[in-house]
Structure formats: structure tokens, C-alpha cells
Design an enzyme around this catalytic site. Structure first.
Site, PDB file in Angstrom:
ATOM      1  N   TYR A 154       0.832  -1.208   0.000  1.00 50.40           N
ATOM      2  CA  TYR A 154       0.000   0.000   0.000  1.00 50.40           C
ATOM      3  C   TYR A 154       0.868   1.260   0.000  1.00 50.40           C
ATOM      4  O   TYR A 154       0.601   2.213  -0.737  1.00 50.40           O
ATOM      5  CB  TYR A 154      -0.900  -0.042   1.228  1.00 50.40           C
ATOM      6  CG  TYR A 154      -1.942   1.051   1.331  1.00 50.40           C
ATOM      7  CD1 TYR A 154      -3.114   0.991   0.579  1.00 50.40           C
ATOM      8  CD2 TYR A 154      -1.769   2.119   2.207  1.00 50.40           C
ATOM      9  CE1 TYR A 154      -4.074   1.975   0.689  1.00 50.40           C
ATOM     10  CE2 TYR A 154      -2.734   3.107   2.325  1.00 50.40           C
ATOM     11  CZ  TYR A 154      -3.882   3.029   1.569  1.00 50.40           C
ATOM     12  OH  TYR A 154      -4.839   4.006   1.681  1.00 50.40           O
ATOM     13  N   LYS A 158       0.866   4.075  -2.937  1.00 48.35           N
ATOM     14  CA  LYS A 158       0.488   5.455  -2.662  1.00 48.35           C
ATOM     15  C   LYS A 158       1.628   6.427  -2.954  1.00 48.35           C
ATOM     16  O   LYS A 158       1.395   7.574  -3.363  1.00 48.35           O
ATOM     17  CB  LYS A 158       0.018   5.586  -1.213  1.00 48.35           C
ATOM     18  CG  LYS A 158      -1.323   4.905  -0.936  1.00 48.35           C
ATOM     19  CD  LYS A 158      -2.410   5.363  -1.885  1.00 48.35           C
ATOM     20  CE  LYS A 158      -3.796   4.931  -1.443  1.00 48.35           C
ATOM     21  NZ  LYS A 158      -4.846   5.362  -2.408  1.00 48.35           N
TER      22      LYS A 158
END
Length: 253
Positions: A154, A158
Site C-alpha cells: 500500500y 500510494k
């Protein structure tokens, strides 16, 4: 009705959470909004809220990591609502785990939804923006882009979206298109509730612990992020592009 009020916005991952709050906020500002999520039926609540307030919305089922589905969905939005010139790439998933426990599927799923999905949606929509000589792209990053234990997939995705945003700003600026990124801190959503469950905390205790470390002494709500996105998608933000705004209740190191 002004030109701004006639613009068509697409918000991905808009069935709930930040995406739903954003779709509702943009509709309140006069946009016709395509509410996109994996399950079209799940979009009903967001669409009903918008239409009950007098707005115009369309529910669209689409897997943003599938190129054919994206092209079909965007073409349908253009046919039903008009050419989309506002895009909010919000769709996301988490598959949290420590590095040595993370599977290939955990990595690929997160990368495909966050990064590939944003790429496919933007590629499909940019032609409408170029034709209109106006466009607003907002990509949802996260404070996890700075690094977060148990989120190597993640965090990488991002952080990647921040580079994606800056490159879009360079490539598309001459066509009147801006690209910016909003990076939320702790926001109370179903996704953060999943994180609490993963580490074995109740969501209320998780939120309280989070608020204790935030200068404004509260966790964020989806509407806090929708407010920032609304600015980036408006006419007043025409000279703001390639930026990453952390919306986290205070400075981040």
C-alpha cells in the site's frame, strides 16, 4: 447554469467512505457525477443521496484494473452524462501484512487497483479533457506513502501515485488540465476499521489512539478529504498542479 455546474465528474470507489463523500460534495457543487465502484448495486446509496438532493448521478459497475471495463464504463458515462472532465481516482483496497508474510497476490491486487486502475482511468478520460481544454485530475495518495509498518504494498502504491500525479501535471498542463494528489492521514472509514481488526484493536480504541497523536486531537472524516478534493477540482485551482496535499490534522515528518 454556469459552465462549471455543467461539468461531468467521475469518482472511483464511490460506493462508500471518501469516494461517496466526494461524489456527494461534487454533486452539491453542480457536477453531474458518475459513481463508480466494483459493484454497481453498491453505488445505489450514494446515487440516491445525490438525486434526493436534486443532483444528477449515474451508478457504474467497473473493475478499474481491467482495461476493457474501464473503456466501456467511461464511454457509457460520456453517452449518459456528457464528456467527463473531472476525475477522482479514489478506488483502493488493502492487503496488509508484514513483508515476509505478504503474498504475490497481496502485492499484485493492491498495485493493480491503486496504480494500474488510476492509469487506466486517466488514460481513458484524458482525451475528453484535451478536447475540452479543461480537466481536473485528483489522485488519492495517503500518509502511508511516507512508510507504514505492515503496508509495504500500500505504501509503495500510494508513493507511486504521487510520482504519477506530478508527471500528469507536466504532460497535460498545456491542455488546461491540472493534476494533484490528496494524501489523507487517519480517516474513519471501513478501510481503517479493517486495519484495526488486523492488529486486534476495537475500532473505537484505534480511533482514540490515533487522535491522541494528531495535533487537532481528532481523526479525520471522509468529508474532510472531500473538501480538499472539491478545491482541486474547481476553477479557482487552475494554477495549482502537480501538488501533494497531506490532509492529516497536522504536519507529518
Amino acid at each position: 447554469m454556469t459552465t462549471t455546474e455543467q461539468r461531468v465528474a467521475i469518482v472511483t470507489g464511490a460506493a462508500r467512505g471518501i469516494g461517496a463523500a466526494t461524489a456527494i460534495r461534487l454533486a452539491a457543487e453542480g457536477r453531474a457525477v458518475a459513481v463508480i465502484d466494483l459493484d454497481e448495486a453498491a453505488c445505489k446509496g450514494t446515487v440516491d443521496t445525490i438525486t434526493a438532493a436534486g443532483g444528477k448521478a449515474l451508478a457504474v459497475g467497473c473493475d478499474v484494473s481491467d482495461a476493457a471495463q474501464v473503456e466501456t464504463a467511461v464511454a457509457w458515462v460520456a453517452e449518459e452524462l456528457g464528456a467527463p472532465t473531472i476525475l477522482v481516482n479514489n478506488a483502493g483496497v488493502i492487503r496488509d501484512n508484514l513483508l515476509f508474510k505478504m503474498t504475490d497476490a497481496d502485492w499484485d491486487t493492491v498495485m493493480n487497483v491503486h496504480l494500474k486502475g488510476s492509469f487506466l482511468m486517466t488514460r481513458a478520460i484524458q482525451k475528453y479533457m484535451v478536447d475540452a481544454q479543461f480537466g481536473r485530475i485528483v489522485n488519492l495518495s495517503s500518509s502511508s506513502a511516507l512508510g507504514n509498518r505492515g503496508q509495504v504494498n500500500y505504501s509503495a502504491a500510494k508513493a507511486g501515485l504521487q510520482g504519477f500525479t506530478k508527471t500528469l501535471a507536466l504532460e497535460l498542463g498545456k491542455f488546461g488540465v491540472t493534476a494533484n494528489s490528496v494524501a489523507p492521514g487517519f480517516i474513519a472509514t471501513e478501510m481503517t476499521a479493517q486495519t484495526a481488526a488486523r492488529i486486534g484493536m476495537s475500532f473505537e480504541d484505534f480511533k482514540k489512539a490515533g487522535a491522541d497523536g494528531i495535533p487537532v486531537k481528532r481523526v479525520g472524516e471522509p468529508e474532510d478529504i472531500a473538501n480538499a478534493i472539491a478545491f482541486f477540482t474547481g476553477d479557482a485551482a487552475g494554477f495549482v498542479s502537480g501538488q501533494v496535499l497531506y490532509v492529516a490534522g497536522g504536519p507529518l515528518n
